[in-house]
Design an enzyme around this catalytic site. Structure first.
Site, PDB file in Angstrom:
ATOM      1  N   GLU A 118      11.724   7.762   4.097  1.00  0.00           N
ATOM      2  CA  GLU A 118      10.395   7.998   3.520  1.00  0.00           C
ATOM      3  C   GLU A 118       9.304   8.061   4.593  1.00  0.00           C
ATOM      4  O   GLU A 118       8.124   7.891   4.301  1.00  0.00           O
ATOM      5  CB  GLU A 118      10.051   6.914   2.480  1.00  0.00           C
ATOM      6  CG  GLU A 118      11.051   6.757   1.353  1.00  0.00           C
ATOM      7  CD  GLU A 118      11.163   7.972   0.422  1.00  0.00           C
ATOM      8  OE1 GLU A 118      10.464   8.979   0.648  1.00  0.00           O
ATOM      9  OE2 GLU A 118      11.964   7.898  -0.517  1.00  0.00           O
ATOM     10  N   HIS A 158       6.277   0.329   0.559  1.00  0.00           N
ATOM     11  CA  HIS A 158       6.956   0.886  -0.620  1.00  0.00           C
ATOM     12  C   HIS A 158       8.060  -0.052  -1.073  1.00  0.00           C
ATOM     13  O   HIS A 158       8.776  -0.610  -0.246  1.00  0.00           O
ATOM     14  CB  HIS A 158       7.548   2.258  -0.257  1.00  0.00           C
ATOM     15  CG  HIS A 158       8.531   2.769  -1.261  1.00  0.00           C
ATOM     16  ND1 HIS A 158       8.183   3.101  -2.547  1.00  0.00           N
ATOM     17  CD2 HIS A 158       9.868   3.002  -1.178  1.00  0.00           C
ATOM     18  CE1 HIS A 158       9.255   3.523  -3.194  1.00  0.00           C
ATOM     19  NE2 HIS A 158      10.297   3.465  -2.392  1.00  0.00           N
ATOM     20  N   HIS A 165      10.436  -1.444  -5.010  1.00  0.00           N
ATOM     21  CA  HIS A 165      10.939  -1.105  -6.348  1.00  0.00           C
ATOM     22  C   HIS A 165      10.774  -2.279  -7.321  1.00  0.00           C
ATOM     23  O   HIS A 165      11.772  -2.829  -7.786  1.00  0.00           O
ATOM     24  CB  HIS A 165      12.426  -0.738  -6.263  1.00  0.00           C
ATOM     25  CG  HIS A 165      12.766   0.360  -5.303  1.00  0.00           C
ATOM     26  ND1 HIS A 165      14.040   0.547  -4.785  1.00  0.00           N
ATOM     27  CD2 HIS A 165      12.008   1.359  -4.772  1.00  0.00           C
ATOM     28  CE1 HIS A 165      14.050   1.590  -3.977  1.00  0.00           C
ATOM     29  NE2 HIS A 165      12.827   2.099  -3.936  1.00  0.00           N
ATOM     30  N   GLU A 178      -7.714 -10.646 -13.352  1.00  0.00           N
ATOM     31  CA  GLU A 178      -7.895 -10.350 -11.929  1.00  0.00           C
ATOM     32  C   GLU A 178      -7.625  -8.887 -11.579  1.00  0.00           C
ATOM     33  O   GLU A 178      -8.047  -8.420 -10.530  1.00  0.00           O
ATOM     34  CB  GLU A 178      -7.017 -11.267 -11.070  1.00  0.00           C
ATOM     35  CG  GLU A 178      -5.540 -11.021 -11.224  1.00  0.00           C
ATOM     36  CD  GLU A 178      -4.727 -11.732 -10.127  1.00  0.00           C
ATOM     37  OE1 GLU A 178      -3.520 -11.842 -10.304  1.00  0.00           O
ATOM     38  OE2 GLU A 178      -5.308 -12.148  -9.116  1.00  0.00           O
ATOM     39  N   HIS A 216      10.986   5.108 -10.102  1.00  0.00           N
ATOM     40  CA  HIS A 216      11.425   4.823  -8.728  1.00  0.00           C
ATOM     41  C   HIS A 216      10.781   3.544  -8.172  1.00  0.00           C
ATOM     42  O   HIS A 216      11.479   2.616  -7.798  1.00  0.00           O
ATOM     43  CB  HIS A 216      11.145   6.030  -7.823  1.00  0.00           C
ATOM     44  CG  HIS A 216      11.609   5.839  -6.408  1.00  0.00           C
ATOM     45  ND1 HIS A 216      12.296   6.798  -5.697  1.00  0.00           N
ATOM     46  CD2 HIS A 216      11.499   4.773  -5.566  1.00  0.00           C
ATOM     47  CE1 HIS A 216      12.601   6.327  -4.508  1.00  0.00           C
ATOM     48  NE2 HIS A 216      12.117   5.104  -4.402  1.00  0.00           N
TER      49      HIS A 216
END
Ligand code: 2HA
Ligand code: ZN
Length: 271
Positions: free
Chosen positions: A116, A139, A141, A169, A210
């Protein structure tokens, strides 16, 4: 030269990745991180002229030419990074307008940066335009945000409002909301460009079915953004199938924003 494994940028990344694994956000080789480093922070630990090898990137990012990144390796497990950071992480400097990465440290088993990498570098370009202090793209999951993309409309305003309504919040932590991409093939320049475009208006970009991308000025801010959105998604997934008797009204969200001095995304609250 000082020992690079003791550098604050290194220990902080290893701790953060270990913590992300503990949160269940990075199964197997899931997830990736890149941290922009300044040469001054790096030079006590390595000689920036000593290039170990060069790697083609497959994209161009002239804005990042000469910039240094600490980045996770492809196929590497967050679970394991604490045991051998020099194998699972690398420090690269972009060259040739971003088309090449010069490896200065790490990827010691002959590895290379995350699949990525395009999404990371293109997102850095976008965020740096909005906020010159941005340093981190992260990144992972997280299960509840992913789950939400199966049962909630992917409309960004609706998705953002649902998260904001889940705990007080949220609107304070991410007043610009979250942007959302539909399912796309990952590991490509195409999803990288789409993510970077979404990063122009928010620090959080959900990849449907994803995971999520976060951006921020340091690892704490970026981790905290994802942590807060994931907590909201967890509450959403606990209550979505139940009759909702109470919620935070738009007036309440506005009062929160005013009290904490944050600017809410234009047009996202109905008043
Ligand atoms: O690195 O998370 O999106 C594994 C991934 C790809
Ligand atoms: Zn992923």
């Amino acid at each position: 030269m000082k020992d690079i494994l003791t550098a604050p940028f290194m220990t902080e990344l290893v701790r953060t990745m270990t913590n992300m694994y503990a949160h269940g956000w990075d199964e197997r080789n899931g997830g990736n991180v890149s941290v922009l480093l300044e040469e001054a922070a790096l030079s006590p630990y390595l000689n920036p002229q000593a290039v170990i090898r060069t790697l083609p990137t497959g994209f161009e990012a002239p804005e990042l030419d000469g910039r240094y990144f600490l980045v996770t390796g492809t196929g590497k497990y967050f679970k394991n990074v604490q045991y051998d950071p020099a194998k699972d992480l690398g420090i690269v400097r972009l060259a040739k307008g971003g088309a090449q990465a010069e490896l200065l440290w790490g990827f010691s088993d002959g590895g290379r940066f995350t699949s990525e990498f395009p999404a990371h570098m293109m997102s850095h370009v976008s965020r740096l335009r909005v906020d010159p202090l941005n340093k981190v793209i992260l990144h992972c999951h997280p299960a509840n945000l992913l789950a939400m993309t199966f049962v909630h409309a992917l409309d960004e305003k609706a998705f953002t409002r649902s998260l904001w309504q889940m705990c007080s919040e949220c609107v304070i932590v991410f007043p610009e909301g979250v942007n959302v991409l539909p399912w796309m093939l990952c590991g490509t320049n195409e999803i990288g460009e789409a993510t970077a475009k979404k990063m122009e208006t928010a620090r959080l970009v959900v990849w449907a079915q994803h995971g999520i991308y976060g951006a921020g000025k340091d690892l704490d801010e970026t981790f905290g953004l994802i942590e807060t959105a994931e907590k909201a998604a967890e509450i959403y997934m606990k209550i979505a199938h139940l009759p909702r008797l109470n919620t935070i009204s738009d007036e309440g969200l506005t009062r929160l924003a005013e009290h904490y001095g944050v600017k809410v995304r234009d047009g996202y609250l109905n008043l």
